[in-house]
Write a protein that holds these residues in place. Structure first.
Motif, mmCIF file in Angstrom:
data_model
loop_
_atom_site.group_PDB
_atom_site.id
_atom_site.type_symbol
_atom_site.label_atom_id
_atom_site.label_comp_id
_atom_site.label_asym_id
_atom_site.label_seq_id
_atom_site.Cartn_x
_atom_site.Cartn_y
_atom_site.Cartn_z
ATOM 1 N N THR A 55 -12.931 4.799 -1.567
ATOM 2 C CA THR A 55 -13.478 5.023 -0.305
ATOM 3 C C THR A 55 -12.137 6.066 0.272
ATOM 4 O OG1 THR A 55 -14.546 2.420 0.098
ATOM 5 C CG2 THR A 55 -13.264 4.307 1.925
ATOM 6 N N CYS A 56 -12.880 7.517 0.761
ATOM 7 C CA CYS A 56 -11.897 8.006 1.572
ATOM 8 C C CYS A 56 -11.261 7.869 2.733
ATOM 9 C CB CYS A 56 -12.945 9.278 0.779
ATOM 10 S SG CYS A 56 -12.918 9.738 -0.050
ATOM 11 N N LEU A 57 -9.992 8.022 3.438
ATOM 12 C CA LEU A 57 -10.057 7.868 4.490
ATOM 13 C C LEU A 57 -9.456 8.898 5.574
ATOM 14 C CD1 LEU A 57 -9.115 5.681 6.399
ATOM 15 C CD2 LEU A 57 -7.380 5.170 6.043
ATOM 16 N N ARG A 58 -9.580 9.023 6.543
ATOM 17 C CA ARG A 58 -9.156 9.966 7.455
ATOM 18 C C ARG A 58 -7.848 9.127 8.650
ATOM 19 N NH1 ARG A 58 -9.493 14.778 11.555
ATOM 20 N NH2 ARG A 58 -7.970 16.312 11.035
ATOM 21 N N VAL A 59 -6.910 9.564 8.411
ATOM 22 C CA VAL A 59 -6.153 9.360 9.525
ATOM 23 C C VAL A 59 -6.200 10.452 10.562
ATOM 24 C CG1 VAL A 59 -3.907 7.559 10.633
ATOM 25 C CG2 VAL A 59 -5.506 7.422 8.291
ATOM 26 N N SER A 60 -5.931 10.328 11.711
ATOM 27 C CA SER A 60 -5.638 11.613 12.935
ATOM 28 C C SER A 60 -5.893 10.698 14.391
ATOM 29 C CB SER A 60 -7.383 12.122 12.808
ATOM 30 O OG SER A 60 -8.639 11.528 13.244
ATOM 31 N N GLY A 61 -5.264 11.545 15.267
ATOM 32 C CA GLY A 61 -4.568 11.419 16.479
ATOM 33 C C GLY A 61 -4.045 12.086 17.574
ATOM 34 N N ARG A 75 -2.884 8.609 54.873
ATOM 35 C CA ARG A 75 -1.558 7.850 54.705
ATOM 36 C C ARG A 75 -1.674 6.635 54.546
ATOM 37 N NH1 ARG A 75 3.779 11.631 54.832
ATOM 38 N NH2 ARG A 75 3.040 13.332 54.432
ATOM 39 N N GLY A 76 -3.299 6.603 55.387
ATOM 40 C CA GLY A 76 -3.805 4.209 56.000
ATOM 41 C C GLY A 76 -3.336 4.105 54.416
ATOM 42 N N ALA A 77 -3.372 2.238 54.733
ATOM 43 C CA ALA A 77 -4.142 1.766 53.646
ATOM 44 C C ALA A 77 -4.266 2.333 52.098
ATOM 45 C CB ALA A 77 -6.007 1.544 54.281
ATOM 46 N N GLY A 78 -2.813 1.539 52.101
ATOM 47 C CA GLY A 78 -2.765 1.647 50.293
ATOM 48 C C GLY A 78 -2.750 4.277 50.489
ATOM 49 N N ASN A 79 -3.072 4.397 50.737
ATOM 50 C CA ASN A 79 -3.511 6.120 50.939
ATOM 51 C C ASN A 79 -2.166 7.412 50.619
ATOM 52 O OD1 ASN A 79 -6.216 5.715 50.546
ATOM 53 N ND2 ASN A 79 -6.973 6.735 52.016
ATOM 54 N N GLY A 80 -2.077 7.805 50.227
ATOM 55 C CA GLY A 80 -1.435 9.177 50.650
ATOM 56 C C GLY A 80 -0.600 9.524 49.401
ATOM 57 N N ASP A 81 -0.586 8.817 48.115
ATOM 58 C CA ASP A 81 -0.441 9.861 47.209
ATOM 59 C C ASP A 81 -0.742 10.858 46.356
ATOM 60 O OD1 ASP A 81 1.144 7.563 46.293
ATOM 61 O OD2 ASP A 81 -0.718 6.162 45.732
ATOM 62 N N LEU A 82 -0.698 12.622 46.474
ATOM 63 C CA LEU A 82 -0.583 13.693 46.258
ATOM 64 C C LEU A 82 -1.153 13.469 44.718
ATOM 65 C CD1 LEU A 82 -0.067 15.529 49.136
ATOM 66 C CD2 LEU A 82 -2.406 14.135 48.520
ATOM 67 N N MET A 83 0.515 13.227 43.625
ATOM 68 C CA MET A 83 0.291 13.508 42.672
ATOM 69 C C MET A 83 -0.123 11.976 41.718
ATOM 70 S SD MET A 83 1.692 16.540 41.843
ATOM 71 C CE MET A 83 2.501 16.305 40.753
ATOM 72 N N GLY A 84 -0.680 13.049 40.192
ATOM 73 C CA GLY A 84 -0.781 11.882 39.546
ATOM 74 C C GLY A 84 -0.634 11.919 37.892
ATOM 75 N N TYR A 85 0.361 11.099 37.150
ATOM 76 C CA TYR A 85 0.333 11.920 35.893
ATOM 77 C C TYR A 85 -0.448 10.359 34.643
ATOM 78 C CZ TYR A 85 3.804 13.222 38.611
ATOM 79 O OH TYR A 85 4.556 14.498 39.715
ATOM 80 N N ARG A 86 -0.163 11.113 33.523
ATOM 81 C CA ARG A 86 -1.192 10.174 32.322
ATOM 82 C C ARG A 86 -0.509 10.633 30.753
ATOM 83 N NH1 ARG A 86 -7.582 9.364 31.587
ATOM 84 N NH2 ARG A 86 -7.305 11.651 31.133
ATOM 85 N N GLY A 87 0.328 10.066 30.674
ATOM 86 C CA GLY A 87 0.435 9.845 29.105
ATOM 87 C C GLY A 87 -0.373 8.826 27.823
ATOM 88 N N LEU A 88 -1.343 9.465 27.445
ATOM 89 C CA LEU A 88 -2.189 9.507 26.405
ATOM 90 C C LEU A 88 -2.179 9.399 25.136
ATOM 91 C CD1 LEU A 88 -6.230 9.630 27.399
ATOM 92 C CD2 LEU A 88 -4.598 10.026 25.028
ATOM 93 N N GLY A 89 -2.050 8.285 24.267
ATOM 94 C CA GLY A 89 -2.550 7.877 22.230
ATOM 95 C C GLY A 89 -3.753 7.821 22.039
ATOM 96 N N ARG A 90 -3.942 8.776 21.247
ATOM 97 C CA ARG A 90 -5.354 7.921 20.488
ATOM 98 C C ARG A 90 -4.903 7.808 19.131
ATOM 99 N NH1 ARG A 90 -10.088 12.577 21.703
ATOM 100 N NH2 ARG A 90 -10.407 10.554 23.627
ATOM 101 N N LEU A 91 -5.490 7.296 18.076
ATOM 102 C CA LEU A 91 -5.925 7.318 16.704
ATOM 103 C C LEU A 91 -6.996 6.463 16.718
ATOM 104 C CD1 LEU A 91 -3.929 6.410 14.188
ATOM 105 C CD2 LEU A 91 -3.815 3.714 14.581
ATOM 106 N N ASN A 92 -7.313 7.416 15.340
ATOM 107 C CA ASN A 92 -8.955 7.630 14.421
ATOM 108 C C ASN A 92 -8.599 7.054 13.653
ATOM 109 O OD1 ASN A 92 -9.872 8.631 17.427
ATOM 110 N ND2 ASN A 92 -9.427 10.789 16.316
ATOM 111 N N LEU A 93 -9.710 6.674 12.485
ATOM 112 C CA LEU A 93 -9.439 5.601 11.239
ATOM 113 C C LEU A 93 -10.951 6.402 10.293
ATOM 114 C CD1 LEU A 93 -7.452 2.583 11.594
ATOM 115 C CD2 LEU A 93 -6.527 4.880 10.793
#
Length: 545
Positions: A55-61, A75-93
């Motif tokens: 069996t051949c295997l490739r590991v990537s990400g 800005r009411g009821a939980g609103n008011g955020d203008l900026m957002g951020y995300r860190g993402l990790g991916r693993l492929n087999l």
């Protein structure tokens, strides 16, 4: 002294000979041969043989950082955020084995992400159970962890089984940093499919797919709400719609309330015809999607008292079948620059909004949502509304078109331009009766004047989503890019109070048909509008390996 040295050297030599003779008599154990990892060249770069197997295997990400700025009006009821951020990790087999029937393949992809702030904290992913939200005072609705088995499928002799991207999809936002143009993109669903190849680039696929990932709520006058931790939860009788109940003489005597949360009875059926060639590819897709609800949960007179058993007839809501069709074309443009390509795609559906992807930008798996914080009105995405006079589902209709062009300025610099448009419409009875349905004491349906005229009732809408990106790849598999998007939602008829110019709500209309609100000094004419728009700017740093 010389005699002593001679005796010592002689004794040492004798001991060495004796030890060597005894060692020669002991059994010798050979060391196990070392099995080195071997390169597997049958399936491309990066594959190696799993030791001891064929069996051949490739590991990537992938590792990715994203940041976004999104326009907001409140800005009411939980609103008011203008900026957002995300860190993402991916693993492929990716594991492949050659057999007498062809290649046996198993592919698994895991995605983990930490999201915060406006837009990148995704309500869509929470509603479909891919993410969970923080519950702290300052983190509530602003921080989210994303955990997803994005892919887990087996391919063998034309068969695909497991969790994979829907075969209905084609463009699926290939050229976008974050897929938000209008169009279908269900990258993770459970399916069982068979693909037949006919040669010369032609193939056909029949896929039986999990309907849960294509279910958008039916319209109800009460909707399931969020808990304190902002999970979309099921509550008995939470999404209700009324149907007129009749007595034995056929006279309306009350209302039957149906819980219109959908059941899962039949899978979705998807058929695809595809052509692939050196110049590009083309695809035609079609899908059938069942809409089904339960029986009446309660019977009430128009005044609110329970109806006696047997005193009224509540019609059963019959199941309906939504459907969608899609055509897509990809054209490679190497004569402009290496890697250039153009996508064109259009989709139309009835009772199958997620297949057309009309909710892709604003949010899916919800009855309605606004395109930004403090938007002027909510856009509805329901697949159907129940006619309260007949008890029959009236399917919504939607269509989307999208075009996306990728161009390489140099091998290191590339840009994408996207443009998409869509419309969503509901039945006339749905709009007229369910937008502000009330019953008077005689059982006659009436529309309340004033506020209902300028409220965010069930209305037909259209959307535009357009944008452009610039990405720099200084070295192989590294992308550093920025993308800007503009989105606008229009009412196809009528107007609403402009929330950005007043905080008052409409309570009626004057003789000129203008929205008015009562105030200490009398009635005040309110500003109105028929659209709401927003924009976003986001950036990305991504490394694939």
């Amino acid at each position: 002294m010389k005699l002593v040295k001679s005796l010592l050297l002689g004794s040492a030599a004798g001991l060495t000979v004796m030890a060597g003779a005894q060692a020669a008599d002991l059994p010798v154990r050979k060391a196990a041969p070392v099995e080195y990892v071997r390169i597997c060249s049958a399936y491309g770069a990066g594959f190696f043989f799993i030791p001891g197997t064929d069996t051949c295997l490739r590991v990537s990400g992938r590792a990715r950082f994203e940041a976004t700025y999104s326009q907001g009006y409140s800005r009411g009821a939980g609103n008011g955020d203008l900026m957002g951020y995300r860190g993402l990790g991916r693993l492929n087999l990716d594991a492949r084995t050659q057999t007498a029937y062809g290649t046996l393949r198993a592919f698994v992809r895991f995605e983990l992400a930490s999201r915060t702030g406006a837009y990148l904290k995704s309500g869509t992913q929470e509603r479909i159970a891919n993410a969970y939200s923080a519950t702290g005072i300052d983190t509530f609705g602003r921080a989210q962890q994303y955990v997803n088995v994005d892919k887990a499928f087996i391919q063998f002799a034309g068969l695909t089984a497991g969790r994979a991207a829907s075969f209905y999809d084609f463009y699926a936002h290939d050229f976008e940093i974050i897929g938000t143009s209008l169009g279908s993109d269900v990258s993770s669903t459970n399916l069982l499919a068979y693909t037949a190849t006919f040669g010369n680039g032609f193939s056909a696929t029949l896929s039986v797919e999990d309907p849960i990932f294509r279910k958008n709520p039916l319209f109800g006058t009460a909707t399931a709400g969020n808990t304190a931790s902002q999970f979309q939860v099921f509550t008995a009788n939470a999404n209700l719609t009324p149907v007129v109940a009749l007595n034995a003489a056929g006279v309306p005597v009350g209302e039957a309330f149906y819980n219109v949360d959908q059941r899962s009875r039949m899978p979705d059926f998807v058929g695809v015809i595809r052509y692939d060639a050196a110049w590009g590819s083309a695809q035609i897709s079609a899908a059938v999607h069942e809409l089904t609800v339960g029986n009446a949960s309660s019977l009430l007179t128009f005044g609110g008292a329970p109806l006696l058993a047997g005193s009224a007839v509540a019609p059963r809501i019959q199941n309906e079948y939504g459907w969608a069709v899609q055509g897509g074309l990809k054209v490679n443009l190497p004569f402009i620059a290496a890697g250039d390509a153009l996508y064109l795609q259009g989709s139309y559906g009835e009772g199958a909004q997620i297949y057309t992807g009309y909710s892709q930008y604003i949010g899916t798996y919800t009855q309605s949502a606004s395109n930004t914080q403090g938007g002027n009105f909510a856009t509805f995405f329901t697949d159907a509304a129940v006619n309260p006079l007949t008890g029959r589902m009236e399917l919504s209709t939607s269509f989307t078109v999208v075009g996306s062009l990728l161009h390489y300025w140099t091998p290191e610099w590339r840009s994408a331009i996207i443009g998409s448009y869509g419309e969503m419409s509901f039945g006339k009875t749905s709009r007229a009766l369910l937008g502000g349905l009330n019953f008077n004491g005689l059982g006659n349906p009436v529309n309340s004047p004033g506020a209902n005229v300028f409220s965010a009732a069930l209305r037909d809408t259209s959307q535009i989503v357009a944008g452009a990106s610039l990405i720099w790849s200084p070295v192989k598999d590294l992308d550093i890019g920025v993308e800007g998007l503009y989105q606008r939602t229009d009412l196809k008829s009528g107007r609403v109070v402009d929330n950005n110019k007043t905080s008052l709500a409409a309570v009626g209309v004057n003789a000129a048909g203008q929205a008015i609100s009562s105030a200490a000094t009398g009635s005040v004419v309110l500003p109105t509008t028929n659209f709401t728009d927003t924009f976003q700017v986001r950036m990305r740093v991504q490394r694939d390996f």
